[in-house]
Design a protein around this motif. Sequence first.
Motif, PDB file in Angstrom:
ATOM      1  N   ASP A  49       0.801  -1.353   0.075  1.00 18.44           N
ATOM      2  CA  ASP A  49       0.002  -0.020   0.150  1.00 18.44           C
ATOM      3  C   ASP A  49       0.727   1.222  -0.005  1.00 18.44           C
ATOM      4  OD1 ASP A  49      -3.155  -0.864   0.685  1.00 18.44           O
ATOM      5  OD2 ASP A  49      -1.693  -2.053   1.572  1.00 18.44           O
ATOM      6  N   PHE A  50       0.824   1.684  -1.018  1.00 26.94           N
ATOM      7  CA  PHE A  50       1.209   3.204  -1.342  1.00 26.94           C
ATOM      8  C   PHE A  50       0.595   4.472  -1.246  1.00 26.94           C
ATOM      9  CE2 PHE A  50       4.468   0.116  -2.286  1.00 26.94           C
ATOM     10  CZ  PHE A  50       5.702   0.286  -1.767  1.00 26.94           C
ATOM     11  N   GLY A  51       1.000   5.668  -1.020  1.00 29.63           N
ATOM     12  CA  GLY A  51      -0.111   6.656  -0.888  1.00 29.63           C
ATOM     13  C   GLY A  51       0.777   7.998  -1.497  1.00 29.63           C
ATOM     14  N   GLU A  52      -0.067   8.468  -2.351  1.00 30.04           N
ATOM     15  CA  GLU A  52       0.718   9.813  -2.955  1.00 30.04           C
ATOM     16  C   GLU A  52      -0.304  10.950  -2.920  1.00 30.04           C
ATOM     17  OE1 GLU A  52       3.474  10.204  -4.939  1.00 30.04           O
ATOM     18  OE2 GLU A  52       4.140   8.379  -4.364  1.00 30.04           O
ATOM     19  N   ASN A  53       0.180  12.169  -2.855  1.00 29.43           N
ATOM     20  CA  ASN A  53      -0.580  13.414  -2.734  1.00 29.43           C
ATOM     21  C   ASN A  53      -0.875  14.286  -4.037  1.00 29.43           C
ATOM     22  OD1 ASN A  53       1.911  14.603  -2.705  1.00 29.43           O
ATOM     23  ND2 ASN A  53       1.091  16.315  -1.299  1.00 29.43           N
ATOM     24  N   LYS A  54      -0.152  13.773  -5.179  1.00 29.17           N
ATOM     25  CA  LYS A  54      -0.360  14.180  -6.436  1.00 29.17           C
ATOM     26  C   LYS A  54      -0.599  13.346  -7.430  1.00 29.17           C
ATOM     27  CE  LYS A  54       2.569  18.613  -5.716  1.00 29.17           C
ATOM     28  NZ  LYS A  54       3.813  19.072  -5.878  1.00 29.17           N
ATOM     29  N   ILE A  55      -1.841  13.604  -8.122  1.00 29.05           N
ATOM     30  CA  ILE A  55      -2.459  12.523  -9.004  1.00 29.05           C
ATOM     31  C   ILE A  55      -1.417  12.290 -10.227  1.00 29.05           C
ATOM     32  CG2 ILE A  55      -4.331  11.859 -10.571  1.00 29.05           C
ATOM     33  CD1 ILE A  55      -6.096  13.461  -8.716  1.00 29.05           C
ATOM     34  N   GLN A  56      -0.626  13.378 -10.873  1.00 30.38           N
ATOM     35  CA  GLN A  56       0.205  12.814 -11.699  1.00 30.38           C
ATOM     36  C   GLN A  56       1.417  12.205 -11.422  1.00 30.38           C
ATOM     37  OE1 GLN A  56      -1.025  16.206 -10.862  1.00 30.38           O
ATOM     38  NE2 GLN A  56      -0.805  17.630 -12.677  1.00 30.38           N
ATOM     39  N   GLU A  57       1.860  12.427 -10.196  1.00 30.07           N
ATOM     40  CA  GLU A  57       2.824  11.570  -9.699  1.00 30.07           C
ATOM     41  C   GLU A  57       2.670  10.084  -9.433  1.00 30.07           C
ATOM     42  OE1 GLU A  57       6.068  11.533  -6.159  1.00 30.07           O
ATOM     43  OE2 GLU A  57       4.911  13.292  -6.336  1.00 30.07           O
ATOM     44  N   MET A  58       1.371  10.106  -8.910  1.00 28.84           N
ATOM     45  CA  MET A  58       0.843   8.762  -8.736  1.00 28.84           C
ATOM     46  C   MET A  58       0.763   7.901  -9.928  1.00 28.84           C
ATOM     47  SD  MET A  58      -2.259   7.440  -6.299  1.00 28.84           S
ATOM     48  CE  MET A  58      -3.693   8.285  -7.519  1.00 28.84           C
ATOM     49  N   VAL A  59       0.127   8.524 -11.121  1.00 30.56           N
ATOM     50  CA  VAL A  59       0.093   7.951 -12.472  1.00 30.56           C
ATOM     51  C   VAL A  59       1.496   7.236 -12.866  1.00 30.56           C
ATOM     52  CG1 VAL A  59      -0.567   8.402 -14.764  1.00 30.56           C
ATOM     53  CG2 VAL A  59      -2.108   9.158 -12.846  1.00 30.56           C
ATOM     54  N   GLN A  60       2.278   8.458 -12.964  1.00 30.70           N
ATOM     55  CA  GLN A  60       3.802   7.988 -13.419  1.00 30.70           C
ATOM     56  C   GLN A  60       4.308   6.860 -12.672  1.00 30.70           C
ATOM     57  OE1 GLN A  60       5.939  11.706 -12.776  1.00 30.70           O
ATOM     58  NE2 GLN A  60       4.831  12.791 -14.424  1.00 30.70           N
ATOM     59  N   LYS A  61       4.078   6.770 -11.460  1.00 28.44           N
ATOM     60  CA  LYS A  61       4.825   5.698 -10.618  1.00 28.44           C
ATOM     61  C   LYS A  61       3.977   4.276 -10.991  1.00 28.44           C
ATOM     62  CE  LYS A  61       6.765   8.314  -6.997  1.00 28.44           C
ATOM     63  NZ  LYS A  61       6.769   8.925  -5.890  1.00 28.44           N
ATOM     64  N   TRP A  62       2.663   4.570 -11.068  1.00 32.74           N
ATOM     65  CA  TRP A  62       1.765   3.431 -11.457  1.00 32.74           C
ATOM     66  C   TRP A  62       2.293   2.791 -12.530  1.00 32.74           C
ATOM     67  CZ3 TRP A  62      -2.387   3.454 -15.344  1.00 32.74           C
ATOM     68  CH2 TRP A  62      -2.798   2.171 -15.514  1.00 32.74           C
ATOM     69  N   GLU A  63       2.404   3.553 -13.578  1.00 34.90           N
ATOM     70  CA  GLU A  63       2.765   3.118 -14.734  1.00 34.90           C
ATOM     71  C   GLU A  63       4.312   2.170 -14.662  1.00 34.90           C
ATOM     72  OE1 GLU A  63       2.946   6.557 -17.081  1.00 34.90           O
ATOM     73  OE2 GLU A  63       0.827   6.516 -17.517  1.00 34.90           O
ATOM     74  N   GLN A  64       5.080   2.668 -13.961  1.00 30.68           N
ATOM     75  CA  GLN A  64       6.389   1.896 -14.024  1.00 30.68           C
ATOM     76  C   GLN A  64       6.498   0.803 -12.836  1.00 30.68           C
ATOM     77  OE1 GLN A  64       9.631   5.098 -13.606  1.00 30.68           O
ATOM     78  NE2 GLN A  64       7.592   6.370 -13.585  1.00 30.68           N
ATOM     79  N   LEU A  65       5.633   0.726 -11.857  1.00 31.17           N
ATOM     80  CA  LEU A  65       5.680  -0.364 -10.826  1.00 31.17           C
ATOM     81  C   LEU A  65       4.685  -1.382 -10.780  1.00 31.17           C
ATOM     82  CD1 LEU A  65       6.207   2.383  -8.214  1.00 31.17           C
ATOM     83  CD2 LEU A  65       8.000   0.705  -8.364  1.00 31.17           C
ATOM     84  N   PRO A  66       4.826  -2.411 -10.218  1.00 32.56           N
ATOM     85  CA  PRO A  66       4.304  -3.819 -10.180  1.00 32.56           C
ATOM     86  C   PRO A  66       2.778  -3.399  -9.953  1.00 32.56           C
ATOM     87  CG  PRO A  66       6.422  -4.196  -8.892  1.00 32.56           C
ATOM     88  CD  PRO A  66       6.027  -2.627  -9.336  1.00 32.56           C
TER      89      PRO A  66
END
Length: 223
Positions: free
Chosen positions: A42-59
Amino acid sequence: MSIHENLLSIKNYLPKTVTLVAISKTKPVSDLLEAYNSGQRDFGENKIQEMVQKWEQLPKDIQWHMVGHVQTNKVKMMAPFVHLIHGVDSVKLLQEINKQAEKHDRVIDCLLQVHIAEEETKFGFDRSELIAMLDSDEFKMLHNIRVCGLMGMATFTNSEQQIQKEFLSLKALFDELSQRPQTENFAMHTLSMGMSGDYKIAIRCGSTMVRIGSSIFGERNSA
């Protein structure tokens, strides 16, 4: 200590009933992978764009939590994958989440943010606004969201007594709402309160989910 050691130390402290959300905002993907390889999901982000970028790169078995203030025009970016949205503070935002979830044939879990701190800068409903929204016809029309709990942030203060008072007020509201009948879009089971500086107090006050960043990853990088 390493990210792995920090995670182990915190997880050893947490009761089994408490979910740890690792707040990874501003942290590089390599840090998240280190936490992931230590078993964190479980990971938490506070900026949607940053979360999308990490989602694209991570498992893809990572559960992504949006913990920051949400702008309605950016909901569509996270609607395909977000696991839980913590900071819902208006019926307008819930309606937008519902609309975007419907497009992806999903039901998105949400927490209602309650304003418990003395600081004016914090967002959230007060008790009367929150209950009025839950009783409203607009809320009953939302079939692609599920309100599954509450989230709150205590005042940034060194007074443990004040922090405890604020957390206990949120727990009392959570318990009150838990007595309401469960419906398709309302089922209270998550109380998200407690961060690196106050999560031990939050757990004593009944938190079921803590949001911890700097105690895992070190101080945040400037965004």
